[in-house]
Design an enzyme around this catalytic site. Structure first.
Site, PDB file in Angstrom:
ATOM      1  N   ARG A   8       0.803  -1.241   0.000  1.00  0.00           N
ATOM      2  CA  ARG A   8       0.000   0.000   0.000  1.00  0.00           C
ATOM      3  C   ARG A   8       0.827   1.278   0.000  1.00  0.00           C
ATOM      4  NH1 ARG A   8      -3.196  -3.421   3.050  1.00  0.00           N
ATOM      5  NH2 ARG A   8      -5.037  -4.023   1.868  1.00  0.00           N
TER       6      ARG A   8
ATOM      7  N   LYS B 155       3.876  11.274 -11.703  1.00  0.00           N
ATOM      8  CA  LYS B 155       3.000  10.384 -12.488  1.00  0.00           C
ATOM      9  C   LYS B 155       3.690   9.044 -12.655  1.00  0.00           C
ATOM     10  CE  LYS B 155       0.270  13.134 -15.687  1.00  0.00           C
ATOM     11  NZ  LYS B 155       0.081  13.396 -17.108  1.00  0.00           N
TER      12      LYS B 155
ATOM     13  N   GLU C  88      11.462  16.606 -25.556  1.00  0.00           N
ATOM     14  CA  GLU C  88      10.715  17.089 -24.382  1.00  0.00           C
ATOM     15  C   GLU C  88      11.267  18.432 -23.904  1.00  0.00           C
ATOM     16  OE1 GLU C  88       7.973  15.789 -23.351  1.00  0.00           O
ATOM     17  OE2 GLU C  88       7.983  13.668 -23.870  1.00  0.00           O
TER      18      GLU C  88
ATOM     19  N   LYS D 248       8.926  22.426 -15.595  1.00  0.00           N
ATOM     20  CA  LYS D 248       8.049  21.284 -15.273  1.00  0.00           C
ATOM     21  C   LYS D 248       7.568  21.400 -13.832  1.00  0.00           C
ATOM     22  CE  LYS D 248       6.337  16.962 -15.440  1.00  0.00           C
ATOM     23  NZ  LYS D 248       6.340  15.640 -15.997  1.00  0.00           N
TER      24      LYS D 248
ATOM     25  N   GLU E 107      -3.393  17.239 -12.416  1.00  0.00           N
ATOM     26  CA  GLU E 107      -3.812  17.453 -13.802  1.00  0.00           C
ATOM     27  C   GLU E 107      -5.282  17.825 -13.935  1.00  0.00           C
ATOM     28  OE1 GLU E 107      -1.650  15.139 -16.802  1.00  0.00           O
ATOM     29  OE2 GLU E 107      -3.527  14.963 -17.883  1.00  0.00           O
TER      30      GLU E 107
ATOM     31  N   ARG F 234      -1.883  21.377 -15.967  1.00  0.00           N
ATOM     32  CA  ARG F 234      -0.861  20.373 -16.245  1.00  0.00           C
ATOM     33  C   ARG F 234      -1.043  19.707 -17.603  1.00  0.00           C
ATOM     34  NH1 ARG F 234       1.665  15.950 -11.974  1.00  0.00           N
ATOM     35  NH2 ARG F 234       2.987  14.945 -13.501  1.00  0.00           N
TER      36      ARG F 234
ATOM     37  N   ASN G 199       0.883  17.970 -22.298  1.00  0.00           N
ATOM     38  CA  ASN G 199       0.543  16.981 -23.324  1.00  0.00           C
ATOM     39  C   ASN G 199       0.717  17.518 -24.739  1.00  0.00           C
ATOM     40  OD1 ASN G 199      -0.154  15.116 -21.380  1.00  0.00           O
ATOM     41  ND2 ASN G 199      -2.251  15.872 -21.233  1.00  0.00           N
TER      42      ASN G 199
ATOM     43  N   HIS H 278       1.440  15.232 -27.634  1.00  0.00           N
ATOM     44  CA  HIS H 278       1.301  13.850 -27.175  1.00  0.00           C
ATOM     45  C   HIS H 278       0.058  13.132 -27.712  1.00  0.00           C
ATOM     46  CE1 HIS H 278       4.650  14.836 -24.652  1.00  0.00           C
ATOM     47  NE2 HIS H 278       4.655  13.643 -24.089  1.00  0.00           N
TER      48      HIS H 278
ATOM     49  N   HIS I  86       1.293   9.924 -29.108  1.00  0.00           N
ATOM     50  CA  HIS I  86       1.008   8.612 -28.522  1.00  0.00           C
ATOM     51  C   HIS I  86       0.381   7.674 -29.553  1.00  0.00           C
ATOM     52  CE1 HIS I  86       0.995   9.623 -23.932  1.00  0.00           C
ATOM     53  NE2 HIS I  86       2.198   9.417 -24.416  1.00  0.00           N
TER      54      HIS I  86
ATOM     55  N   HIS J 159       9.756   7.575 -27.894  1.00  0.00           N
ATOM     56  CA  HIS J 159       8.732   8.505 -27.403  1.00  0.00           C
ATOM     57  C   HIS J 159       8.989   9.937 -27.930  1.00  0.00           C
ATOM     58  CE1 HIS J 159       5.708  10.028 -24.664  1.00  0.00           C
ATOM     59  NE2 HIS J 159       6.580  10.906 -24.172  1.00  0.00           N
TER      60      HIS J 159
HETATM   61  N1  NAD Z   1       5.678  10.020 -15.761  1.00  0.00           N
HETATM   62  C1  NAD Z   1       5.752  11.042 -16.581  1.00  0.00           C
HETATM   63  O1  NAD Z   1       5.383  12.177 -16.235  1.00  0.00           O
HETATM   64  C2  NAD Z   1       6.346  10.830 -17.949  1.00  0.00           C
HETATM   65  C3  NAD Z   1       6.639  11.934 -18.758  1.00  0.00           C
HETATM   66  C4  NAD Z   1       7.238  11.714 -20.002  1.00  0.00           C
HETATM   67  C5  NAD Z   1       7.510  10.422 -20.431  1.00  0.00           C
HETATM   68  N2  NAD Z   1       7.197   9.375 -19.615  1.00  0.00           N
HETATM   69  C6  NAD Z   1       7.503   8.004 -20.040  1.00  0.00           C
HETATM   70  O2  NAD Z   1       8.923   7.869 -20.121  1.00  0.00           O
HETATM   71  C7  NAD Z   1       9.217   6.776 -20.990  1.00  0.00           C
HETATM   72  C8  NAD Z   1      10.364   7.131 -21.884  1.00  0.00           C
HETATM   73  O3  NAD Z   1      11.498   7.392 -21.097  1.00  0.00           O
HETATM   74  P1  NAD Z   1      12.971   7.194 -21.667  1.00  0.00           P
HETATM   75  O4  NAD Z   1      13.047   7.819 -23.015  1.00  0.00           O
HETATM   76  O5  NAD Z   1      13.915   7.608 -20.628  1.00  0.00           O
HETATM   77  O6  NAD Z   1      13.011   5.610 -21.937  1.00  0.00           O
HETATM   78  P2  NAD Z   1      13.789   4.410 -21.194  1.00  0.00           P
HETATM   79  O7  NAD Z   1      13.595   4.438 -19.769  1.00  0.00           O
HETATM   80  O8  NAD Z   1      13.381   3.183 -21.943  1.00  0.00           O
HETATM   81  O9  NAD Z   1      15.312   4.720 -21.503  1.00  0.00           O
HETATM   82  C9  NAD Z   1      15.740   4.711 -22.837  1.00  0.00           C
HETATM   83  C10 NAD Z   1      16.936   3.786 -23.055  1.00  0.00           C
HETATM   84  O10 NAD Z   1      18.091   4.448 -22.587  1.00  0.00           O
HETATM   85  C11 NAD Z   1      18.795   3.616 -21.672  1.00  0.00           C
HETATM   86  N3  NAD Z   1      19.429   4.502 -20.727  1.00  0.00           N
HETATM   87  C12 NAD Z   1      18.823   5.355 -19.860  1.00  0.00           C
HETATM   88  N4  NAD Z   1      19.741   6.074 -19.210  1.00  0.00           N
HETATM   89  C13 NAD Z   1      20.951   5.668 -19.660  1.00  0.00           C
HETATM   90  C14 NAD Z   1      22.293   6.037 -19.362  1.00  0.00           C
HETATM   91  N5  NAD Z   1      22.574   7.016 -18.515  1.00  0.00           N
HETATM   92  N6  NAD Z   1      23.285   5.368 -19.983  1.00  0.00           N
HETATM   93  C15 NAD Z   1      23.023   4.393 -20.887  1.00  0.00           C
HETATM   94  N7  NAD Z   1      21.768   4.016 -21.222  1.00  0.00           N
HETATM   95  C16 NAD Z   1      20.754   4.650 -20.616  1.00  0.00           C
HETATM   96  C17 NAD Z   1      17.753   2.697 -21.106  1.00  0.00           C
HETATM   97  O11 NAD Z   1      18.335   1.508 -20.629  1.00  0.00           O
HETATM   98  C18 NAD Z   1      16.858   2.466 -22.306  1.00  0.00           C
HETATM   99  O12 NAD Z   1      17.398   1.475 -23.125  1.00  0.00           O
HETATM  100  C19 NAD Z   1       7.941   6.485 -21.749  1.00  0.00           C
HETATM  101  O13 NAD Z   1       7.409   5.283 -21.254  1.00  0.00           O
HETATM  102  C20 NAD Z   1       7.025   7.642 -21.402  1.00  0.00           C
HETATM  103  O14 NAD Z   1       5.673   7.293 -21.402  1.00  0.00           O
HETATM  104  C21 NAD Z   1       6.623   9.553 -18.404  1.00  0.00           C
END
Ligand code: NAD
Length: 363
Positions: free
Chosen positions: A123, A145, A187, A229, A239, A243, A247, A250, A254, A266
């Site tokens: 929890r 999020k 982003e 942010k 949101e 907030r 998007n 997006h 998406h 992404h």
């Molecule tokens: N929660 C939120 O507010 C929010 C906002 C934007 C995006 N997101 C989500 O974030 C995700 C995308 O994030 P991402 O682009 O970081 O993807 P990810 O976490 O898959 O990382 C991308 C790749 O880079 C590698 N990597 C990360 N840091 C590294 C480093 N320092 N050295 C070597 N390799 C590294 C990872 O292993 C992976 O293969 C999506 O799922 C998206 O929906 C969430």
């Protein structure tokens, strides 16, 4: 070291985003200052585990009773309910209890996934976000999020769950692959377009140094983006309205990301989504599309899909997206760089815009 305080006023707690330079030498101190416990579960994908796992685990281990590294396969395909269950069960098998702290060490996938595990495990247990990708530093680690994808769409299940601290160390970017770095820049551009014209101009003026990952310029750009942010999230944690401007790009992004079966990163999908939204905004008088497109192209981000996707399926995805409200799609559109507005677009206009976007893109 610079510290940004993120005060989430609607709730009775606040937390900080710390931007630190010496994290890898002082991991234990930073982690213990954030959450004092004798049990830490570090959740990281397999890539991050290989590069940083042992070093970080060994440092935190000094003085802590239980420190475990729990890994999962890298990539968006791991962001699902099954993985949440697997990680939570693994934690139970390893003997973690309610006093434990989960450390989400990685990109946005890890942050979203481990954040969700932290919010439901027994929890809810303490969470520290340690972002390692550019995207996670400037976006996903801030604001609480968490989420996973389901067949019907991205991030459709999740929680709002704030970390106790976000510890950001720009030197993680030294090992980030080029494509992932560019992915994060989408982003960065998005935040400037929705909120701060001078930030956009600053990014455009320093694009070459940013691409070279000049650490001084990068730190400034990342810090400013985090501030944006944080400011938006502080004003609207859950949101309710404001907030939603995050998007921008997006809704289409998406949909196309899902249709590409997540072959598109992404940020690449969001870059196309921003282009799509800018063209739509032109119908409301927006006239700065080319400036945005130029910057996205400079950052080697695609602004057009490489083939024509099925419009019916794209529309369905856009309607299934959590950004639609009571069957209506509200697009976040730029009025000018630095200011956005919400526009309700009906299905007929959206179909028409899909057709004209396809023509603009020459596909
Ligand atoms: N929660 C939120 O507010 C929010 C906002 C934007 C995006 N997101 C989500 O974030 C995700 C995308 O994030 P991402 O682009 O970081 O993807 P990810 O976490 O898959 O990382 C991308 C790749 O880079 C590698 N990597 C990360 N840091 C590294 C480093 N320092 N050295 C070597 N390799 C590294 C990872 O292993 C992976 O293969 C999506 O799922 C998206 O929906 C969430």
């Amino acid at each position: 070291m610079s510290i940004l305080k993120v005060n989430l006023l609607p709730r009775d707690y606040s937390y900080q985003v710390e931007i630190v330079d010496d994290f890898l030498d002082n991991v234990r101190d930073y982690v213990r200052q954030a959450v004092k416990t004798d049990q830490y579960a570090i959740i990281a994908d397999e890539n991050i585990c290989k590069i940083y796992g042992a070093k970080i685990k060994n440092q935190i281990k000094k003085g802590a009773r239980k420190v475990e590294l729990i890994s999962f396969p890298a990539g968006e395909k791991s962001k699902n309910w099954e993985k949440v269950g697997e990680l939570a069960r693994k934690m139970i098998q390893l003997g973690f209890d309610r006093k434990c702290c989960i450390i989400a060490l990685g990109g946005g996938v890890t942050g979203d996934l481990a954040g969700l595990v932290a919010s439901v495990f027994l929890r809810g247990v303490a969470l520290i976000q340690i972002p390692t990708s550019l995207l996670a530093m400037v976006d996903s680690s801030i604001g609480g999020k968490t989420g996973v994808d389901v067949l019907e769409g991205k991030n459709l299940m999740g929680t709002f769950y704030q970390p106790r601290k976000v510890i950001t160390n720009i030197s993680f970017l030294d090992t980030l692959p080029e494509s992932e770095f560019l992915n994060g820049l989408a982003e960065v551009v998005k935040h400037s377009v929705i909120w701060d014209r001078s930030h956009f101009l600053n990014i455009a003026g320093n694009a070459r140094q940013i691409l070279k990952r000049d650490p001084i310029i990068l730190k400034k750009i990342i810090t400013k983006t985090i501030q944006i942010k944080a400011e938006i999230v502080m004003k609207d944690e859950q949101e309710a309205r404001l907030r939603r401007i995050l998007n921008f790009g997006h809704t289409f992004g998406h949909a196309i990301e899902a249709q590409s079966k997540y072959k598109l990163l992404h940020g690449q999908a969001v870059a196309m989504g921003m282009h799509f939204a800018c063209r739509l905004a032109e119908e409301f008088g927006f006239s700065e599309t080319e400036k945005i497109i130029r910057l996205l192209k400079q950052f080697k981000l695609p602004v057009c899909p490489d083939k024509n996707y099925d419009h019916g399926r794209l529309l369905k995805k856009m309607y299934n997206d959590k950004k639609s409200v009571r069957g209506k799609i509200y697009f976040v559109l730029p009025k000018k760089i630095g200011e956005v507005f919400f526009a309700e677009v009906d299905e007929c206009n959206l179909r028409e815009h899909l057709r004209s976007f396809q023509e603009t893109c020459g596909i």
